[in-house]
Scaffold this motif. Structure first.
Motif, PDB file in Angstrom:
ATOM      1  N   ILE A   1       0.840  -1.206   0.000  1.00  0.00           N
ATOM      2  CA  ILE A   1       0.000   0.000   0.000  1.00  0.00           C
ATOM      3  C   ILE A   1       0.868   1.245   0.000  1.00  0.00           C
ATOM      4  N   PHE A   2       1.915   1.227   0.804  1.00  0.00           N
ATOM      5  CA  PHE A   2       2.729   2.420   1.015  1.00  0.00           C
ATOM      6  C   PHE A   2       4.079   2.318   0.307  1.00  0.00           C
ATOM      7  N   THR A   3       4.045   1.973  -0.963  1.00  0.00           N
ATOM      8  CA  THR A   3       5.272   1.939  -1.757  1.00  0.00           C
ATOM      9  C   THR A   3       5.787   3.366  -1.936  1.00  0.00           C
ATOM     10  N   PRO A   4       7.067   3.522  -2.263  1.00  0.00           N
ATOM     11  CA  PRO A   4       7.567   4.885  -2.493  1.00  0.00           C
ATOM     12  C   PRO A   4       6.704   5.612  -3.524  1.00  0.00           C
ATOM     13  N   GLY A   5       6.307   6.810  -3.187  1.00  0.00           N
ATOM     14  CA  GLY A   5       5.490   7.611  -4.079  1.00  0.00           C
ATOM     15  C   GLY A   5       3.992   7.410  -3.930  1.00  0.00           C
ATOM     16  N   ALA A   6       3.566   6.431  -3.140  1.00  0.00           N
ATOM     17  CA  ALA A   6       2.139   6.157  -3.009  1.00  0.00           C
ATOM     18  C   ALA A   6       1.413   7.237  -2.218  1.00  0.00           C
ATOM     19  N   VAL A   7       2.033   7.742  -1.177  1.00  0.00           N
ATOM     20  CA  VAL A   7       1.398   8.768  -0.352  1.00  0.00           C
ATOM     21  C   VAL A   7       1.525  10.103  -1.073  1.00  0.00           C
ATOM     22  N   ALA A   8       0.396  10.776  -1.230  1.00  0.00           N
ATOM     23  CA  ALA A   8       0.385  12.056  -1.936  1.00  0.00           C
ATOM     24  C   ALA A   8       0.706  13.203  -0.978  1.00  0.00           C
ATOM     25  N   GLY A   9       1.512  14.130  -1.448  1.00  0.00           N
ATOM     26  CA  GLY A   9       1.835  15.318  -0.670  1.00  0.00           C
ATOM     27  C   GLY A   9       3.091  15.162   0.159  1.00  0.00           C
ATOM     28  N   GLY A  10       3.702  16.270   0.466  1.00  0.00           N
ATOM     29  CA  GLY A  10       4.911  16.276   1.271  1.00  0.00           C
ATOM     30  C   GLY A  10       4.619  16.026   2.739  1.00  0.00           C
ATOM     31  N   ARG A  11       5.649  15.605   3.456  1.00  0.00           N
ATOM     32  CA  ARG A  11       5.511  15.389   4.903  1.00  0.00           C
ATOM     33  C   ARG A  11       5.261  16.695   5.630  1.00  0.00           C
ATOM     34  N   TYR A  12       5.927  17.731   5.194  1.00  0.00           N
ATOM     35  CA  TYR A  12       5.854  19.035   5.845  1.00  0.00           C
ATOM     36  C   TYR A  12       5.680  20.122   4.794  1.00  0.00           C
ATOM     37  N   PRO A  13       5.138  21.285   5.188  1.00  0.00           N
ATOM     38  CA  PRO A  13       5.137  22.412   4.253  1.00  0.00           C
ATOM     39  C   PRO A  13       6.587  22.854   4.033  1.00  0.00           C
TER      40      PRO A  13
END
Length: 180
Positions: A151-163
């Protein structure tokens, strides 16, 4: 801290433990920091092991109370939140299927990374504390952990961790999709 800074600091004074963010959806330590800690005998303390509550079912929409730091973080707001909630739904389905809570699955995933990885989930709720402690007694098989990884492959999560203004203060190595 990135791996180079960890090595430089350890050369000046031995480090016993390093604390940094690590969860199924924040995998940056796997680039180099986790191995640097292992090479130097440094315990790795994973903060936010349930992804700031995201992998504990705490986030269902963009309705944050005033002052909630997640309202500033790209992963927790539009346009990225809807996509990430879809990932969370897949993650939650695994937890339901195997009979645990999403928080327990996330903590179990972190605990399965090695005896030198210590998750520190934060909570002000006794029921959540008990739920989190129960995760330490659970064993998740390799197939379940692989499902989480899928589910959480590199690039799967949209958006940066921090602004950007916060990310500028973080030295941890970036995944390819995070490099501007």
């Amino acid at each position: 801290m990135g791996a180079d800074l960890v090595r430089r600091a350890h050369a000046v004074h031995p480090i016993t433990a390093l604390q940094t963010e690590y969860s199924p959806w924040v995998r940056n330590p796997e680039i180099a920091v986790l191995q640097a800690c292992r090479d130097l005998g440094i315990a790795f303390v994973a903060f936010s092991p349930v992804a700031r509550g995201f992998l504990a079912g705490a986030i269902t929409g963009p309705d944050y109370v005033e002052g909630d730091i997640r309202a500033l973080m790209p992963r927790f707001v539009a346009p990225h939140l809807a996509h990430n909630l879809e990932l969370a739904a897949r993650f939650d389905a695994i937890a339901v299927r195997i009979g645990c809570t999403p928080a327990q699955l996330s903590l179990g995933w972190v605990l399965a990374r090695g005896d030198d990885v210590i998750p520190i989930p934060g909570t002000g709720n006794i029921a959540h504390l008990e739920e989190n402690m129960a995760a330490a007694m659970m064993v998740f098989d390799a197939a379940t952990l692989a499902e989480v990884d899928a589910i959480f492959t590199p690039g799967a999560v949209a958006g940066g961790r921090y602004p950007p203004f916060m990310q500028a203060t973080v030295d941890t190595e970036l995944l390819p999709e995070e490099v501007a």
